[in-house]
Design a protein around this motif. Structure first.
Motif, PDB file in Angstrom:
ATOM      1  N   MET A   1     134.991  86.084 172.146  1.00 34.40           N
ATOM      2  CA  MET A   1     134.449  86.258 170.805  1.00 34.40           C
ATOM      3  C   MET A   1     135.505  85.972 169.737  1.00 34.40           C
ATOM      4  O   MET A   1     135.195  85.345 168.738  1.00 34.40           O
ATOM      5  CB  MET A   1     133.895  87.687 170.676  1.00 34.40           C
ATOM      6  N   THR A   2     136.734  86.428 169.936  1.00 30.78           N
ATOM      7  CA  THR A   2     137.770  86.174 168.933  1.00 30.78           C
ATOM      8  C   THR A   2     138.121  84.697 168.871  1.00 30.78           C
ATOM      9  O   THR A   2     138.458  84.197 167.810  1.00 30.78           O
ATOM     10  CB  THR A   2     139.040  86.999 169.220  1.00 30.78           C
ATOM     11  N   ARG A   3     138.031  84.014 170.004  1.00 35.14           N
ATOM     12  CA  ARG A   3     138.293  82.569 170.018  1.00 35.14           C
ATOM     13  C   ARG A   3     137.244  81.834 169.180  1.00 35.14           C
ATOM     14  O   ARG A   3     137.566  80.932 168.418  1.00 35.14           O
ATOM     15  CB  ARG A   3     138.272  82.065 171.465  1.00 35.14           C
ATOM     16  N   LEU A   4     135.986  82.238 169.313  1.00 34.97           N
ATOM     17  CA  LEU A   4     134.908  81.635 168.535  1.00 34.97           C
ATOM     18  C   LEU A   4     135.114  81.881 167.047  1.00 34.97           C
ATOM     19  O   LEU A   4     134.955  80.968 166.231  1.00 34.97           O
ATOM     20  CB  LEU A   4     133.553  82.185 168.979  1.00 34.97           C
ATOM     21  N   ARG A   5     135.489  83.087 166.675  1.00 33.40           N
ATOM     22  CA  ARG A   5     135.759  83.395 165.264  1.00 33.40           C
ATOM     23  C   ARG A   5     136.906  82.553 164.724  1.00 33.40           C
ATOM     24  O   ARG A   5     136.858  82.082 163.599  1.00 33.40           O
ATOM     25  CB  ARG A   5     136.086  84.874 165.087  1.00 33.40           C
ATOM     26  N   HIS A   6     137.915  82.384 165.534  1.00 33.58           N
ATOM     27  CA  HIS A   6     139.057  81.562 165.125  1.00 33.58           C
ATOM     28  C   HIS A   6     138.620  80.116 164.885  1.00 33.58           C
ATOM     29  O   HIS A   6     138.969  79.521 163.863  1.00 33.58           O
ATOM     30  CB  HIS A   6     140.158  81.620 166.181  1.00 33.58           C
ATOM     31  N   VAL A   7     137.860  79.579 165.802  1.00 37.38           N
ATOM     32  CA  VAL A   7     137.391  78.193 165.676  1.00 37.38           C
ATOM     33  C   VAL A   7     136.482  78.038 164.457  1.00 37.38           C
ATOM     34  O   VAL A   7     136.623  77.083 163.680  1.00 37.38           O
ATOM     35  CB  VAL A   7     136.663  77.748 166.968  1.00 37.38           C
ATOM     36  N   LEU A   8     135.572  78.977 164.269  1.00 35.54           N
ATOM     37  CA  LEU A   8     134.684  78.913 163.103  1.00 35.54           C
ATOM     38  C   LEU A   8     135.454  79.083 161.800  1.00 35.54           C
ATOM     39  O   LEU A   8     135.144  78.436 160.797  1.00 35.54           O
ATOM     40  CB  LEU A   8     133.585  79.965 163.215  1.00 35.54           C
ATOM     41  N   GLY A   9     136.453  79.936 161.795  1.00 35.43           N
ATOM     42  CA  GLY A   9     137.290  80.110 160.605  1.00 35.43           C
ATOM     43  C   GLY A   9     138.046  78.841 160.246  1.00 35.43           C
ATOM     44  O   GLY A   9     138.148  78.471 159.079  1.00 35.43           O
ATOM     45  N   ARG A  10     138.584  78.171 161.259  1.00 35.78           N
ATOM     46  CA  ARG A  10     139.294  76.907 161.017  1.00 35.78           C
ATOM     47  C   ARG A  10     138.329  75.835 160.521  1.00 35.78           C
ATOM     48  O   ARG A  10     138.655  75.062 159.625  1.00 35.78           O
ATOM     49  CB  ARG A  10     139.996  76.423 162.285  1.00 35.78           C
ATOM     50  N   ALA A  11     137.130  75.788 161.095  1.00 34.63           N
ATOM     51  CA  ALA A  11     136.125  74.809 160.665  1.00 34.63           C
ATOM     52  C   ALA A  11     135.747  75.065 159.209  1.00 34.63           C
ATOM     53  O   ALA A  11     135.651  74.127 158.409  1.00 34.63           O
ATOM     54  CB  ALA A  11     134.890  74.887 161.559  1.00 34.63           C
ATOM     55  N   ARG A  12     135.561  76.332 158.849  1.00 34.97           N
ATOM     56  CA  ARG A  12     135.228  76.679 157.464  1.00 34.97           C
ATOM     57  C   ARG A  12     136.351  76.266 156.521  1.00 34.97           C
ATOM     58  O   ARG A  12     136.102  75.728 155.444  1.00 34.97           O
ATOM     59  CB  ARG A  12     134.992  78.184 157.345  1.00 34.97           C
ATOM     60  N   PHE A  13     137.590  76.479 156.926  1.00 38.34           N
ATOM     61  CA  PHE A  13     138.748  76.085 156.122  1.00 38.34           C
ATOM     62  C   PHE A  13     138.711  74.581 155.843  1.00 38.34           C
ATOM     63  O   PHE A  13     138.839  74.156 154.694  1.00 38.34           O
ATOM     64  CB  PHE A  13     140.046  76.458 156.846  1.00 38.34           C
ATOM     65  N   PHE A  14     138.523  73.777 156.880  1.00 39.55           N
ATOM     66  CA  PHE A  14     138.535  72.326 156.701  1.00 39.55           C
ATOM     67  C   PHE A  14     137.359  71.838 155.872  1.00 39.55           C
ATOM     68  O   PHE A  14     137.509  70.943 155.036  1.00 39.55           O
ATOM     69  CB  PHE A  14     138.583  71.608 158.051  1.00 39.55           C
ATOM     70  N   VAL A  15     136.194  72.422 156.051  1.00 41.13           N
ATOM     71  CA  VAL A  15     135.028  72.034 155.250  1.00 41.13           C
ATOM     72  C   VAL A  15     135.282  72.341 153.778  1.00 41.13           C
ATOM     73  O   VAL A  15     134.997  71.518 152.902  1.00 41.13           O
ATOM     74  CB  VAL A  15     133.747  72.733 155.758  1.00 41.13           C
ATOM     75  N   ARG A  16     135.820  73.521 153.482  1.00 41.79           N
ATOM     76  CA  ARG A  16     136.108  73.886 152.089  1.00 41.79           C
ATOM     77  C   ARG A  16     137.160  72.973 151.469  1.00 41.79           C
ATOM     78  O   ARG A  16     137.066  72.594 150.307  1.00 41.79           O
ATOM     79  CB  ARG A  16     136.583  75.336 152.002  1.00 41.79           C
ATOM     80  N   GLU A  17     138.183  72.613 152.242  1.00 42.39           N
ATOM     81  CA  GLU A  17     139.233  71.734 151.735  1.00 42.39           C
ATOM     82  C   GLU A  17     138.708  70.328 151.469  1.00 42.39           C
ATOM     83  O   GLU A  17     138.974  69.745 150.424  1.00 42.39           O
ATOM     84  CB  GLU A  17     140.408  71.667 152.715  1.00 42.39           C
ATOM     85  N   PHE A  18     137.964  69.776 152.408  1.00 41.36           N
ATOM     86  CA  PHE A  18     137.474  68.405 152.256  1.00 41.36           C
ATOM     87  C   PHE A  18     136.376  68.281 151.216  1.00 41.36           C
ATOM     88  O   PHE A  18     136.242  67.246 150.570  1.00 41.36           O
ATOM     89  CB  PHE A  18     136.987  67.849 153.596  1.00 41.36           C
ATOM     90  N   SER A  19     135.580  69.307 151.026  1.00 40.69           N
ATOM     91  CA  SER A  19     134.492  69.254 150.053  1.00 40.69           C
ATOM     92  C   SER A  19     134.967  69.550 148.635  1.00 40.69           C
ATOM     93  O   SER A  19     134.241  69.300 147.678  1.00 40.69           O
ATOM     94  CB  SER A  19     133.391  70.241 150.431  1.00 40.69           C
ATOM     95  N   GLY A  20     136.168  70.104 148.486  1.00 47.19           N
ATOM     96  CA  GLY A  20     136.679  70.432 147.158  1.00 47.19           C
ATOM     97  C   GLY A  20     136.305  71.827 146.699  1.00 47.19           C
ATOM     98  O   GLY A  20     136.638  72.236 145.592  1.00 47.19           O
ATOM     99  N   GLU A  21     135.610  72.575 147.533  1.00 49.78           N
ATOM    100  CA  GLU A  21     135.195  73.927 147.165  1.00 49.78           C
ATOM    101  C   GLU A  21     136.394  74.849 146.961  1.00 49.78           C
ATOM    102  O   GLU A  21     136.340  75.784 146.170  1.00 49.78           O
ATOM    103  CB  GLU A  21     134.277  74.497 148.244  1.00 49.78           C
ATOM    104  N   ALA A  22     137.488  74.596 147.646  1.00 52.34           N
ATOM    105  CA  ALA A  22     138.671  75.449 147.557  1.00 52.34           C
ATOM    106  C   ALA A  22     139.554  75.105 146.355  1.00 52.34           C
ATOM    107  O   ALA A  22     140.554  75.782 146.112  1.00 52.34           O
ATOM    108  CB  ALA A  22     139.483  75.345 148.838  1.00 52.34           C
ATOM    109  N   ALA A  23     139.193  74.098 145.584  1.00 53.60           N
ATOM    110  CA  ALA A  23     140.020  73.668 144.456  1.00 53.60           C
ATOM    111  C   ALA A  23     140.226  74.792 143.435  1.00 53.60           C
ATOM    112  O   ALA A  23     141.330  74.969 142.913  1.00 53.60           O
ATOM    113  CB  ALA A  23     139.411  72.448 143.776  1.00 53.60           C
ATOM    114  N   TYR A  24     139.180  75.541 143.154  1.00 53.85           N
ATOM    115  CA  TYR A  24     139.298  76.638 142.188  1.00 53.85           C
ATOM    116  C   TYR A  24     140.249  77.713 142.706  1.00 53.85           C
ATOM    117  O   TYR A  24     141.085  78.217 141.956  1.00 53.85           O
ATOM    118  CB  TYR A  24     137.933  77.244 141.885  1.00 53.85           C
ATOM    119  N   ASP A  25     140.141  78.037 143.978  1.00 52.09           N
ATOM    120  CA  ASP A  25     141.029  79.046 144.563  1.00 52.09           C
ATOM    121  C   ASP A  25     142.488  78.604 144.468  1.00 52.09           C
ATOM    122  O   ASP A  25     143.370  79.397 144.143  1.00 52.09           O
ATOM    123  CB  ASP A  25     140.656  79.308 146.023  1.00 52.09           C
ATOM    124  N   HIS A  26     142.740  77.321 144.730  1.00 52.57           N
ATOM    125  CA  HIS A  26     144.098  76.793 144.613  1.00 52.57           C
ATOM    126  C   HIS A  26     144.579  76.839 143.165  1.00 52.57           C
ATOM    127  O   HIS A  26     145.730  77.166 142.884  1.00 52.57           O
ATOM    128  CB  HIS A  26     144.175  75.356 145.131  1.00 52.57           C
TER     129      HIS A  26
END
Length: 65
Positions: A1-26
């Motif tokens: 279960m923790t491995r799945l959360r880690h993978v999903l967390g990394r996927a969410r990170f990359f989606v936010r970075e590539f889509s520009g959604e994280a620009a405001y946070d930065h």
């Protein structure tokens, strides 16, 4: 279960970075690091200014719709 959360967390990170959604946070992190007392615009104001700058750049063309 923790491995799945880690993978999903990394996927969410990359989606936010590539889509520009994280620009405001930065932007907020950068503004707070350089001047903690400065007024930071809301996400809506930030996105409006970002869109205006993108549409106003003659090198990128104009949005059609």
């Amino acid at each position: 279960m923790t491995r799945l959360r880690h993978v999903l967390g990394r996927a969410r990170f990359f989606v936010r970075e590539f889509s520009g959604e994280a620009a405001y946070d930065h932007y907020v992190a950068h503004a707070r690091a350089h001047d903690p007392d400065a007024a930071v615009p809301s996400r809506r104001e930030f996105e409006r200014a970002r869109t205006d700058a993108r549409e106003g750049d003659p090198r990128t063309g104009f949005r059609c719709c």
